[in-house]
Each structure stands twice: as structure tokens, then as C-alpha cells.
Design an enzyme around this catalytic site. Structure first.
Site, PDB file in Angstrom:
ATOM      1  N   PHE A 125       0.848  -1.186   0.000  1.00 15.85           N
ATOM      2  CA  PHE A 125       0.000   0.000   0.000  1.00 15.85           C
ATOM      3  C   PHE A 125       0.888   1.241   0.000  1.00 15.85           C
ATOM      4  CE2 PHE A 125      -1.982  -3.304   2.722  1.00 15.85           C
ATOM      5  CZ  PHE A 125      -2.841  -3.803   1.767  1.00 15.85           C
ATOM      6  N   CYS A 126       2.031   1.150  -0.710  1.00 19.10           N
ATOM      7  CA  CYS A 126       3.010   2.234  -0.819  1.00 19.10           C
ATOM      8  C   CYS A 126       3.570   2.620   0.538  1.00 19.10           C
ATOM      9  CB  CYS A 126       2.401   3.452  -1.513  1.00 19.10           C
ATOM     10  SG  CYS A 126       1.991   3.166  -3.240  1.00 19.10           S
ATOM     11  N   ASN A 127       3.627   1.674   1.460  1.00 18.43           N
ATOM     12  CA  ASN A 127       4.142   1.947   2.797  1.00 18.43           C
ATOM     13  C   ASN A 127       5.196   0.897   3.136  1.00 18.43           C
ATOM     14  OD1 ASN A 127       4.484   2.478   5.587  1.00 18.43           O
ATOM     15  ND2 ASN A 127       2.400   3.274   5.720  1.00 18.43           N
TER      16      ASN A 127
END
Length: 848
Positions: free
Chosen positions: A466-468
Site C-alpha cells: 500500500f506504498c508503505n
């Protein structure tokens, strides 16, 4: 009332559903989100390039939307207000001097104030700078921050990639950068008061020699960034971090060369501020970034940077544009920048129509109030977490692993409405998240799955979900050796490898918004229970024939007791277009001769398929072998197209290289007349290519349990030379479906067989059709395309037959129906053969 809902309301009724609001949650859903209800709707698409229409009929049975962390939904009443506003007012370019321009300036000024009011920020202390989104706001800070070789960029491990991108600006200017974990601890020297402890990760720097030439002076500007809410786990960081870092950095970073200096704080509030108040009068951060579609769904492409006035004045902007300068001279190095902070940083003309629309979104949020929204979404999140943790398999094993630890000793202000998780089988192995996503989609549940994203920065591999990346590595328990191992295994972002080396390569995420309901949560829990929980009465629910020795020893005779024969042969000359049937057809080393030997490619280089261009199913084909001509027809074209195999319709003698599924092909293009015909047929500019050379050799070891140990040379197929479907298996499927009856051609098979038992083909290792030998390459993994059917020029889509297949043909994340075959030629080089298939030939399984 449903007893389950009564039980839910006993526990959460005081917080759920806005009991003291202007509307209850049921009224909100009934009047403002009618599009989530089950419905049948019809629409047509008109292509801009060529006037042509294509009709679609979609059947929806109630949509459950659970990706509010990705983008929340707009209210239908909100959009009606936006449309009415734009239809009754004239807004001109704010850089002009007309009445309509003044009207725009007024609406933009009001919008800035609304944003500041939302964060309880005084206009005397803060300014609202509109950007194209939160990412653009972060980029602005990174570009303009006063970095020096004495500066430092510090950030929590739980941060979005758009925040981590600021690191590139810091490092390129000689500054240091490092990640930290923050924990709470008891400070005995201060009377057992809670104190913040920082665990510092490796310091990153690109020019160490430059830094060590002089000692830090303490006058450099440093930047600390953290999210108000982690978009992976839902962890809400305490906003007290703002004052702690700004006022107590000497103690927090004791022993670090960066303990002194002037610390500025940036909060990524893109996710958190949708369901939790951020009061800047109490937590005076220097920079806050937001995106409005995360708040109320519309508009997209608009965000804001809320900046303290003194912090904004430190930003060093290099580029200037229309709107940001008071004067400039073209042939002399002279510019005079505007003095107002907003005008200085908003390049070009702002998206003023989008800005005008945000007041209608704020009106909706303010009517419900943020505390009520927070309580409502928290009640649903708590309920779903509780229910997921209670799920057990028949052997007592837990079904769900939640990526949230209540023992995490972080500076935490609770948990947001996010749940990230993975699911386990009874033997403790993992269900892949792609399997969860596919089945959820069939159940009309929209959630988010994400795999590991790989990148290399400063020579170190990093992973993100989740782009984390930091949160993903922390919660999935991925070590550096795991990351390196996955990279070596060829795992890349957005691929289909959801379990690597026995570990999940990503996670499933559900998230709730202000309009989410108990019914949404209940349907999701029921979906997980029915699809992934093993119960005693579900033994053997997956009907897939294995190949035990006892089965193989029976030989072909028992299988052929009723007689198995070839019922139909279908050739698809052009990839994704309609095929044609033949009573007999020659074989070649690539399969059926001329099968998927042509394809259509867009002018941008994309390969056209029915997934992208459903109109392709209307293009019919046939081949005259004696004349050597491919005939193509379309209801959109008056003339039937004829393509001579051996004529000079191909352009030139050189081939065009391109790739499909990572494999290299060489194709020959056709003249403009042919390309214009196909452009008309599909409603967009495209060109026809014929495969002249293929380096696509199928790795036959991919399918576990099936014999794939020989390479196959392929034309423009997805996976194998042949797809075989059994008429009896289709009949069994139809007996299980109540809503529709499926024709075998729905599956686009090359070969349809008749006779024998349903699914007997699952157990075949080899087979002979006449004198021709074939090797099974395993079951065909089905996708949503089989739910799309052309009925009289109108495309209809439902969740069948894939939903029914998923209920009994699911094996390790794949929904299998039909088998893939490889033709056993004498050698691997392409050659013409004298072998033919003929309808009526007997099938002899496992006979060689």
C-alpha cells in the site's frame, strides 16, 4: 431485525449510525449512495476517434465498497450540489480582471478558509496552498526545504512512499536521512512519567566527506515527517509528537549529531484527517498535506499544503511560472516574485472549478461532525477485527492474521478504520491475497490487495505494501534476507506471486468510510467465512480429479466406457477476436495451424484484447486453406476484409519486435488499408500484426502436480497451444448454476470433447486424438472474462459462471476449468506437418 445486528447494536449502538445526527446511516445510504444498491444498468460507449457505439449491460447485486483508505466515495447529493453550482455560476480565470474572475477569486478565498477551519488553523499563523494532491504538496516541501550538509531528514518507519521521496532531495543536497521507530517508556528520573524513546535506523548520506569537514553548528534546519494515521495498519500516531520533536529534540535524540538544530515537523494527513480531527491550534505542525478525494470522494487531482507562515517563508522556490511572479524580463536575468505565500507556490492557474466544489464536500462532513464519523467507523472496525479473530478452522487453527499488535509500544492515539490481514489454511499455509481479491470481486466486495514493491535505494533493497514499505516490512516480519531472496526469485511490484518462500508477499486491506454500514461489514465477514473457513461438512467440496496410482492403473478403458470423442474444433486466427469451427484442421508445431497467429496493436503499443476492447468479440473470422485467405467481417464495416497469406500486403521484409507477457515476438505489419479496416471495426486506431518469429517457449514446470517439463513454442496465446473443454463438465457446471446456462464456447476452447465422466480430463497426463499425441499442461485458471458474453451485439456481464466455479473448482488460489495441451511434434523447430485433427476422432487418455 436480524439477531446478529441486534447483538452488534447492543455493543456499538451508541456510536454506530449517527444516532444524534441529521440523518441515520440507513437514511444516508438510501438517499445519497443509491448506486451501491443492486441494479441492472445499460450504457453505450462512443469512441472519440471513430464514431462507433458499443453497448453494455451490467448486472450488480449490491456492491460492498471497502477501500476508503484508497479513495472514499462521493455523495450523490454532494455531486448534485456541485453540478448545480457549476450550472448556475460563471467562474473565470482568477488571473484575469473580469467579474467572473473576481467571482472565482472569492470562491477560492472561501475555500482556503474552509480548509484552515477544518484544521482549526488561524489564517494569521497558517496558509493553505492548493496543489494537485498530497504527493505534489510533499514534493513541494522536499524541493524547497532549506537543506544543507548540516541538515537531517528524519521519518518514522510507517510512512507512505510519497513521504520517503523527500529523502531524495535531502540526500542530493548533502543532508542526512534516517528512519526511526518511536516507543513509549517510563522515565524513572522524571517521576515515572511516560517518555518517548527513539530507535534510530542506519543513517543514509551520499556525501559523508563533505559533512565531516565541519561539526554541526546547531543552526541547520531539520525536517521530521510522520503520518497522522498509518495507511497499512491503521495506527494513529499521537499528535503530541509535534511539540515533543520541536521542543525536546536534545533529549529525544541524545547522542545523535542531529539532536540540536531547528526541527520542523511535517504531518501526512491524507488518510488520517478523513475520520479524525487534527487541531493545529493544539498541535502546531509546520506542514500538513491532504488530498480532498480521501476526505469526501470528489474532486480528485486536488490537494493542499497547509503551512505555518514562518515555515513557508523558509522554503526556497526556484521555478517561477504564470501567477507566481509580479514581473519578469524575457532576455534579462530579472524576476520579481509575488509576496503572498499562496501566489508564490501555486504555479500556473489553479484548478479553480475543483476548488469551487470542495465546499459541498465540507458541508456534508460538517453536518455529520468528525467525532461522530470517527465513532461510527471505529465501531465497524472493532466489530470486524473481533469477528475475524474469532474465525477458526475445523481443526481449531486460526483463519486470520491481523497486522496490528495491541502490544506495540508506540506513541499511539488509537487505531483508524483500517484492517490489514492475511488468511491461513487449516495446515497453517497461506491463502494468497490474489485469491482473496478474485473471490471478493465475485461477491461484489471491493477491497484492496497489494504485493511487495521492490526498489533499490543506496544499494539496499526495500519493500512496500500500500506504498508503505516500512510498515509492510515491520508487520509482515520481512528481514533483509527475505527481501533479497524474494528479489532473486524474480518478484516485482504488481505481479501475481502472492506467496514467496512460504511467506505472504503482500496483504489484504479493508477500510471503512463515513457511509459504511453494518451490512457491509457483515457481508464481508460472511464472505471470509464461506470462502476460507474449513468446516467438517465441507470435506471434498472442491471437485478436482487428482491422479493417484490407482486411477492411472485403470488405464483408458474405464474412462472410455461411454466413448470419448472430439466434438468440435475451433480456430481463433486473431487474438481475442471470434473464432470459427471446422470439421477438420491441420496441426503445426505451434498448435492448430494459424491459431492466434495475428493480433491487433494500438498506436501506443498496447496489445488489444477483449479485456480492454470488448468490441473485438464482434469481429468474425474464417480461413480458406485452399486459397490461402483469411476472411474477416465486422458489423461496423461494409466490406469483408480478405488477407492473402502469401501476398505482399505485409509492409517490407523486416519484422517489428514487441513483447507480450515479458516474451519477445517478431511480427510483420500490414498496409494502411488493412489497418484502417480494423480501426473501424474496434473503434480506435490500431494495426494488424502477424507472428513471424516467436521466442516464447513455455516453461512447462509451472503447474504443480501436472507434467510441464518440456518447452513449447507458442503464437500469440496466453499460456498454451490448446484449451480443451469437456461437454460433460460444462453440463455438470450448468446443473450447479441456477441463473444462466453456459455454452462451452463461453470458455473459448480449441477442442470440445464429449463422452465419459465430468472432469475426467483433470486426471489425464497425456492423450491421443486419432494418431496425434498431446501432453496435459494442467488446468486452465479462469478469470472474469468468462462472465462477459455477447448477446445480439450487447455485452452482458454478471458474476457467473466464475462464482459457481469458485465454489467447487478452487485449488490453491486458482479456479480451474478445462485443461491446457501441448502438441507433441517430432522436433521443436517450426515445421508444416501432415497431421490433422478431425471431429469424431476418439480420445485415448494416458495412452503413451
Amino acid at each position: 431485525m436480524d439477531p446478529n445486528k441486534e447483538e452488534f447494536l447492543k455493543e456499538f449502538g451508541a456510536d454506530y449510525g449517527y444516532p444524534n445526527g441529521p440523518k441515520t446511516i440507513d437514511e444516508i445510504r438510501a438517499t445519497e449512495f443509491k448506486r451501491l444498491n443492486g441494479r441492472i444498468f445499460f450504457f453505450s460507449i462512443t469512441r472519440n476517434s471513430i464514431l462507433s457505439k458499443f453497448h453494455f449491460l451490467f448486472l450488480f447485486f449490491g456492491l460492498v465498497y471497502l477501500d476508503h483508505a484508497g479513495a472514499t466515495l462521493y455523495s450523490e447529493l454532494q455531486m448534485e450540489a456541485v453540478f448545480k453550482d457549476l450550472a448556475t455560476n460563471v467562474y473565470g480565470n482568477p488571473h484575469s480582471q473580469s467579474d467572473s474572475s473576481y467571482a472565482t477569486c472569492d470562491i477560492v478565498r472561501e475555500a482556503r478558509q474552509q480548509v484552515l477551519d477544518y484544521f482549526n488553523a488561524s489564517p494569521k499563523e497558517y496558509k493553505c496552498i492548493f496543489t494537485s494532491g498530497a504527493t505534489a504538496a510533499l514534493k513541494l516541501v522536499g524541493e524547497a526545504f532549506p537543506w544543507s550538509d548540516q541538515s537531517c531528514f528524519m521519518y518514522t518507519m510507517e510512512n507512505h512512499n510519497s513521504v520517503l521521496g523527500i529523502r531524495e532531495y535531502a540526500l542530493s543536497q548533502g543532508s542526512a536521512a534516517f528512519a526511526i521507530d518511536i516507543e513509549e517508556s517510563l522515565d524513572h528520573s522524571r517521576g515515572n512519567l511516560m517518555s518517548v524513546k527513539v530507535s534510530q535506523h542506519q543513517i543514509q548520506r551520499r556525501n559523508e566527506a563533505r559533512f565531516f569537514e565541519k561539526e554541526p553548528t546547531g543552526g541547520a534546519y531539520n525536517l521530521f515527517a510522520f503520518p497522522s494515521e498509518c495507511n497499512f495498519s491503521g495506527l494513529r500516531f499521537s499528535l503530541d509528537l509535534v511539540k515533543i520533536i520541536k521542543e525536546d529534540s536534545d533529549r529525544i535524540l541524545e547522542g545523535s549529531p542531529f539532536c540540536s538544530g531547528r526541527w520542523m515537523v511535517l504531518i501526512d494527513a491524507a488518510k488520517g484527517c478523513a475520520t479524525q480531527t487534527l487541531d493545529l491550534s493544539k498541535h502546531p505542525a509546520d506542514f500538513v498535506v491532504i488530498s480532498f478525494y480521501k476526505l469526501f470522494g470528489y474532486p480528485t487531482g486536488l490537494g493542499a499544503l497547509i503551512a505555518r507562515n514562518d515555515a513557508a517563508k523558509l522554503l526556497k522556490k526556484t521555478y517561477f511560472s504564470g501567477g507566481t511572479v509580479a514581473a519578469s524580463i524575457a532576455d534579462t536575468d530579472f524576476i520579481k516574485r509575488r509576496q503572498e505565500i499562496e501566489e508564490l507556490f501555486e504555479d500556473g492557474t489553479t484548478s479553480f472549478l475543483s476548488i469551487a466544489s470542495i465546499r459541498h464536500g465540507f458541508k456534508m462532513l460538517n453536518s455529520l461532525t468528525m467525532p461522530s464519523i470517527s465513532r461510527h467507523t471505529t465501531s465497524l472496525t472493532t466489530y470486524v477485527r473481533k469477528m475475524l479473530l474469532a474465525l477458526k478452522h475445523e481443526n481449531g487453527a486460526s483463519v486470520c492474521t491481523l497486522y496490528r499488535s495491541d502490544n506495540v509500544k508506540v506513541v499511539c492515539h488509537g487505531w483508524g478504520p483500517i484492517i490489514s490481514f492475511n488468511l491461513r489454511r487449516p495446515d497453517n499455509s497461506w491463502f494468497g491475497y490474489r485469491e482473496v481479491e478474485k473471490l471478493a470481486s465475485l461477491s461484489q466486495i471491493q477491497l484492496r490487495v497489494r504485493n511487495i514493491e521492490w526498489e533499490r535505494t543506496l544499494g539496499f533493497p526495500q519493500t512496500g505494501c500500500f506504498c508503505n514499505p516500512g510498515a509492510c516490512a515491520k508487520y509482515l516480519g520481512l528481514s533483509h534476507s527475505d527481501l533479497l531472496s524474494n528479489i532473486e526469485a524474480g518478484h516485482v511490484c504488481w505481479d501475481d506471486y502472492d506467496v514467496v518462500n512460504g511467506k505472504p508477499a503482500g496483504a489484504v486491506r479493508v477500510s471503512f468510510g463515513y457511509m459504511s454500514t453494518y451490512e457491509d461489514a457483515k457481508k464481508f465477514i460472511d464472505f471470509v467465512r464461506t470462502s476460507f473457513v474449513s468446516l467438517p461438512n465441507q470435506i471434498g467440496r472442491y471437485h478436482l480429479r487428482e491422479r493417484p496410482s490407482s486411477f492411472l492403473n485403470e488405464g483408458p478403458r474405464k474412462l472410455l466406457a461411454g466413448g470419448v470423442f472430439l466434438k468440435s474444433i475451433t480456430i481463433y486466427p486473431i487474438k481475442s477476436c471470434a473464432g470459427f469451427s471446422a470439421a477438420s484442421w491441420p496441426l503445426s508445431s505451434t498448435g492448430l495451424q494459424y491459431d492466434r497467429e495475428w493480433l491487433l496493436k494500438s498506436l501506443t503499443g498496447d496489445i488489444l484484447t477483449q479485456k480492454k476492447v470488448p468490441e473485438m468479440c464482434l469481429i468474425s473470422t474464417s480461413i480458406d486453406l485452399h486459397q490461402g485467405i483469411l476472411f474477416v467481417e465486422s458489423p461496423r464495416c461494409k466490406e469483408r476484409l480478405q488477407i492473402n497469406f502469401k501476398s505482399n500486403t505485409c509492409n517490407g521484409s523486416t519484422g517489428e519486435d514487441f513483447h507480450i507477457h515479458g516474451q519477445r515476438y517478431e511480427g510483420r505489419s500490414y498496409n494502411n488499408e488493412v489497418n484502417i479496416w480494423f480501426s473501424q471495426a474496434v473503434g480506435q486506431p490500431c494495426c494488424l500484426l502477424r507472428c513471424s518469429m516467436s521466442n516464447y517457449y513455455l516453461n512447462n514446470s509451472r503447474c504443480v502436480g501436472m507434467r510441464r517439463d518440456v518447452q513449447s513454442r507458442l503464437n500469440f496465446v496466453n499460456e498454451a497451444q490448446f484449451l480443451l473443454i469437456s461437454k460433460e463438465s460444462v453440463s455438470d457446471l450448468n446443473d450447479r448454476i441456477s441463473s444462466i446456462q453456459v455454452n462451452p464456447m463461453r470458455f473459448r476452447p480449441n477442442l470440445v470433447i464429449s463422452g465419459g465422466e465430468p472432469y475426467a480430463e483433470d486426471g489425464w497426463r497425456t492423450l491421443k486424438i486419432g494418431d496425434n499425441c498431446f501432453t496435459s499442461q494442467g488446468g486452465c485458471n479462469r478469470c472474469q472474462m468468462i462472465n462477459l458474453v455477447n448477446e445480439g451485439g450487447q455485452m452482458q456481464k454478471s458474476n457467473e459462471p466464475l462464482a459457481t466455479l469458485a465454489s467447487y473448482r478452487r485449488v490453491k488460489g486458482k479456479i480451474l476449468f478445462g485443461i491446457l495441451l501441448r502438441y507433441e511434434t517430432a522436433d521443436e523447430v517450426e515445421q508444416e506437418t501432415n497431421s490433422w485433427l478431425q471431429v469424431g476422432q476418439e480420445i485415448h487418455p494416458n495412452s503413451f
